[in-house]
Design an enzyme around this catalytic site. Structure first.
Site, PDB file in Angstrom:
ATOM      1  N   ASP A   2       0.807  -1.221   0.000  1.00  0.00           N
ATOM      2  CA  ASP A   2       0.000   0.000   0.000  1.00  0.00           C
ATOM      3  C   ASP A   2       0.836   1.266   0.000  1.00  0.00           C
ATOM      4  O   ASP A   2       1.903   1.297   0.593  1.00  0.00           O
ATOM      5  CB  ASP A   2      -0.867  -0.010   1.271  1.00  0.00           C
ATOM      6  N   ASN A  50     -10.080  -3.971  -5.976  1.00  0.00           N
ATOM      7  CA  ASN A  50      -9.309  -3.085  -6.868  1.00  0.00           C
ATOM      8  C   ASN A  50      -9.872  -3.018  -8.297  1.00  0.00           C
ATOM      9  O   ASN A  50      -9.581  -2.083  -9.034  1.00  0.00           O
ATOM     10  CB  ASN A  50      -7.834  -3.517  -6.937  1.00  0.00           C
TER      11      ASN A  50
HETATM   12  C1  FPP Z   1      -2.072  -0.306  -3.306  1.00  0.00           C
HETATM   13  O1  FPP Z   1      -1.550   1.010  -3.209  1.00  0.00           O
HETATM   14  C2  FPP Z   1      -1.359  -0.997  -4.367  1.00  0.00           C
HETATM   15  C3  FPP Z   1      -1.954  -1.658  -5.392  1.00  0.00           C
HETATM   16  C4  FPP Z   1      -3.410  -1.784  -5.555  1.00  0.00           C
HETATM   17  C5  FPP Z   1      -1.148  -2.283  -6.457  1.00  0.00           C
HETATM   18  C6  FPP Z   1       0.143  -2.916  -6.043  1.00  0.00           C
HETATM   19  C7  FPP Z   1       0.840  -3.345  -7.259  1.00  0.00           C
HETATM   20  C8  FPP Z   1       2.167  -3.233  -7.508  1.00  0.00           C
HETATM   21  C9  FPP Z   1       3.146  -2.790  -6.524  1.00  0.00           C
HETATM   22  C10 FPP Z   1       2.732  -3.563  -8.854  1.00  0.00           C
HETATM   23  C11 FPP Z   1       2.229  -4.777  -9.569  1.00  0.00           C
HETATM   24  C12 FPP Z   1       2.501  -6.053  -8.850  1.00  0.00           C
HETATM   25  C13 FPP Z   1       3.463  -6.954  -9.163  1.00  0.00           C
HETATM   26  C14 FPP Z   1       3.583  -8.199  -8.345  1.00  0.00           C
HETATM   27  C15 FPP Z   1       4.422  -6.767 -10.245  1.00  0.00           C
HETATM   28  P1  FPP Z   1      -2.477   2.238  -3.548  1.00  0.00           P
HETATM   29  O2  FPP Z   1      -2.391   2.507  -5.000  1.00  0.00           O
HETATM   30  O3  FPP Z   1      -3.842   1.963  -3.041  1.00  0.00           O
HETATM   31  O4  FPP Z   1      -1.825   3.427  -2.777  1.00  0.00           O
HETATM   32  P2  FPP Z   1      -2.618   4.606  -2.055  1.00  0.00           P
HETATM   33  O5  FPP Z   1      -3.385   3.981  -0.939  1.00  0.00           O
HETATM   34  O6  FPP Z   1      -1.520   5.503  -1.594  1.00  0.00           O
HETATM   35  O7  FPP Z   1      -3.504   5.236  -3.089  1.00  0.00           O
END
Ligand code: FPP
Length: 234
Positions: A2, A50
């Site tokens: 996150d 998501n």
């Molecule tokens: C949550 O942070 C993160 C995600 C929904 C995506 C995570 C994916 C990756 C790191 C890359 C793809 C994965 C792999 C295994 C290559 P957020 O976007 O909700 O952050 P925020 O809460 O600050 O908005």
């Protein structure tokens, strides 16, 4: 993993740049876990919830995942990492699903570490699916209801082959499980850090593991009942 969006926002960048930086930390943490002898590393890469994000962000994440799988295959083979995935994988775009299946197949003989990606994952969905399969087995006469206990239930989860997680790391300061391994994390230690995922490097990962080593895990018992720690079986 996150905090990618916040990391990008703080820098005046589009959210996808945060995810892109996040992929670099995925590579770094996977390498560290492998070197440190972690047996199973599960990364919560994409939840069922998501899918409700803007289409452009979902597509960007799917592309990042596809690129990651293609680029990391050699590394997984060299380091003997076995890739697995859990979740409602049918919902993934065909091309990602195909690459995922191929990567799982090609790395299936590896035994140094399991890298388990939670994709289109939801802990409640996983539990409901397990209940559905148990009910079907009872109807089919291959399972008797009086055999259903916690151990049997676990064997119907996506994680049937893995031990329960010792540690659940939550980045960006969020203080909830967000539908992650709800059944399996009953006695997991929680490590909550304010560090955003794109800043969660090898040092931060090691810090979390050292923190875990300092904790006393009593599993509902009292200190005096715990066996002293053994090193190399001595
Ligand atoms: C949550 O942070 C993160 C995600 C929904 C995506 C995570 C994916 C990756 C790191 C890359 C793809 C994965 C792999 C295994 C290559 P957020 O976007 O909700 O952050 P925020 O809460 O600050 O908005």
């Amino acid at each position: 993993m996150d905090g990618n969006g916040r990391w990008a926002k703080k820098r005046g960048l589009p959210r996808v740049m945060g995810h892109r930086e996040g992929v670099k930390r995925v590579r770094e943490v996977v390498t560290a876990a492998r070197e440190l002898g972690i047996e199973v590393l599960t990364l919560y890469a994409f939840s069922q919830e998501n899918w409700a994000r803007p289409k452009s962000e979902v597509s960007a994440l799917m592309e990042l995942l596809q690129t990651y799988l293609v680029n990391q295959l050699n590394d997984m083979l060299t380091n003997r990492i076995s890739l697995r995935a859990m979740g409602d994988l049918e919902r993934l775009p065909d091309v990602v699903r195909k690459t995922l299946d191929e990567t799982i197949e090609r790395t299936s003989g590896n035994s140094e570490m399991i890298l388990n990606l939670a994709l289109s994952y939801s802990g409640r969905y996983e539990i409901a699916q397990a209940a559905r399969r148990i009910a079907q087995d009872c109807l089919d006469g291959v399972l008797s209801p009086d055999k259903i206990n916690e151990k049997l239930f676990s064997s119907y989860l996506f994680t049937a082959e893995y031990p329960d997680p010792d540690l659940v790391i939550r980045t960006s300061g969020e203080q909830r499980l967000s539908n992650f391994l709800l059944f399996q994390a009953a006695y997991s230690e929680l490590y909550i850090t304010p560090v955003l995922w794109p800043d969660f490097n090898r040092d931060e990962f090691v810090k979390a593991l050292v923190d875990l080593q300092r904790r006393e895990r009593r599993f509902g018992m009292i200190s005096e009942q715990l066996k002293p720690c053994t090193v190399n079986g001595s």
